[in-house]
Motif scaffolding. Structure first.
Motif, mmCIF file in Angstrom:
data_model
loop_
_atom_site.group_PDB
_atom_site.id
_atom_site.type_symbol
_atom_site.label_atom_id
_atom_site.label_comp_id
_atom_site.label_asym_id
_atom_site.label_seq_id
_atom_site.Cartn_x
_atom_site.Cartn_y
_atom_site.Cartn_z
ATOM 1 N N THR A 22 0.820 -1.218 0.000
ATOM 2 C CA THR A 22 0.000 0.000 0.000
ATOM 3 C C THR A 22 0.850 1.264 0.000
ATOM 4 N N ASN A 23 2.145 1.089 -0.277
ATOM 5 C CA ASN A 23 3.073 2.225 -0.293
ATOM 6 C C ASN A 23 3.037 2.955 1.043
ATOM 7 N N ASP A 26 -0.171 4.920 1.968
ATOM 8 C CA ASP A 26 -0.215 6.262 1.376
ATOM 9 C C ASP A 26 -1.661 6.694 1.180
ATOM 10 N N ASN A 29 -3.440 5.835 -1.942
ATOM 11 C CA ASN A 29 -3.965 4.478 -2.086
ATOM 12 C C ASN A 29 -5.269 4.259 -1.335
ATOM 13 N N TYR A 44 -7.561 0.381 1.557
ATOM 14 C CA TYR A 44 -6.523 0.799 0.624
ATOM 15 C C TYR A 44 -6.464 -0.165 -0.550
ATOM 16 N N GLU A 45 -5.996 0.338 -1.684
ATOM 17 C CA GLU A 45 -5.691 -0.526 -2.815
ATOM 18 C C GLU A 45 -4.177 -0.651 -2.921
ATOM 19 N N GLY A 46 -3.721 -1.719 -3.570
ATOM 20 C CA GLY A 46 -2.285 -1.904 -3.713
ATOM 21 C C GLY A 46 -1.961 -3.112 -4.555
ATOM 22 N N GLU A 47 -0.678 -3.464 -4.564
ATOM 23 C CA GLU A 47 -0.204 -4.636 -5.298
ATOM 24 C C GLU A 47 0.656 -5.470 -4.369
ATOM 25 N N ASN A 56 -3.397 -7.565 -7.742
ATOM 26 C CA ASN A 56 -4.057 -6.358 -7.245
ATOM 27 C C ASN A 56 -4.867 -6.713 -6.007
#
Length: 267
Positions: A22-23, A26, A29, A44-47, A56
């Motif tokens: 999720t960086n 951040d 995100n 949150y979204e992320g990879e 994803n």
């Protein structure tokens, strides 16, 4: 408790992996946020790099939750296989950092933000998902998807228990995805106070049931078709809140036009 730990331990994901995905959580995100009486809830979204490939994901960050409640929820969520419920990947818990639920999912956006019920400038806006794009057909599609998800949850002898517009996310095709900490009814006394909780459970302070989810679904229908919140939320913060009455409201003018017999192609 120990048996519950063993049952779900294989689903644990290191906190460092979730943080990186999720960086570092951040704000860019962040796609959803919700506060109840005892819990702060962020999405949150992320990879995430998993099983040799990058996937994803969405991460549900729950602050203020107890470990046993999270584990009980994980044991239920991991059983679900349904198009309107994101595929569960794993979880993490730290008594200082909270609980985390990780699900595999493509692009998602909060229904609550799309309807603009309580605009939050902290959440990024999609350049191609705006409120004016919602037609009567999309709203019916969303509500049917949510109903199917709740039906599947109940068929699995579980309940959602904290169901509301904040726990519904949409993909790029307006397909509804229901998220949250689903639980077994016998482990889920009423601990949340929101306008989505059925009055009977709240008045009698009893365990929530599938009927409680159905009541919450009815409130969500009002949110969707009126495109505004069904009840006043200010009472959340009172020490002894009274049950709010759902305000008399009206269908959004654009939706009313689309539901008119002359506009059937939209529906």
């Amino acid at each position: 408790m120990s048996s519950l730990f063993k049952e779900v331990d294989y689903l644990r994901i290191p906190y460092a992996d979730i943080k990186a995905a999720t960086n570092n959580f951040d704000i860019v995100n962040m796609i959803g946020i919700y506060h109840s009486k005892n819990v702060n809830y962020y999405v949150y979204e992320g990879e995430l790099f998993r099983s040799g490939k990058r996937i994803n994901i969405i991460v549900e960050r729950i602050l203020g939750i107890q470990e046993v409640q999270l584990l009980e929820g994980v044991s239920v969520i991991s059983r679900f296989k349904h198009n309107n419920i994101p595929t569960f990947v794993g979880f993490c818990y730290d008594k200082y950092l909270g609980g985390y639920l990780v699900s595999e999912c493509e692009f998602m956006e909060s229904l609550e933000q799309i309807l603009n019920i309580t605009p939050n400038p902290s959440i990024r806006k999609s350049e191609y998902r705006i409120r004016e794009n919602l037609t009567c057909y999309h709203m019916l599609q969303i509500c049917l998807g949510v109903a199917r998800a709740l039906s599947h949850i109940h068929d699995c002898h579980a309940i959602h228990g904290s169901f509301n517009s904040y726990k519904i996310f949409l993909d790029k095709d307006f397909e509804a995805k229901v998220v949250g900490l689903f639980e077994n009814p016998e482990y889920f006394p009423l601990t949340r106070y929101t306008c989505y909780v059925d009055p009977e459970s709240e008045c009698l302070n009893i365990f929530l049931t599938p009927k409680s989810d159905v009541y919450s679904f009815g409130v969500v229908l009002i949110d969707v078709f009126c495109q505004q919140h069904a009840a006043d939320q200010s009472w959340h913060y009172l020490e002894f809140p009274e049950i709010p009455e759902i305000e008399y409201t009206h269908f959004d003018d654009n939706i009313r036009k689309q539901m008119n017999s002359k506009a059937r192609p939209f529906c």
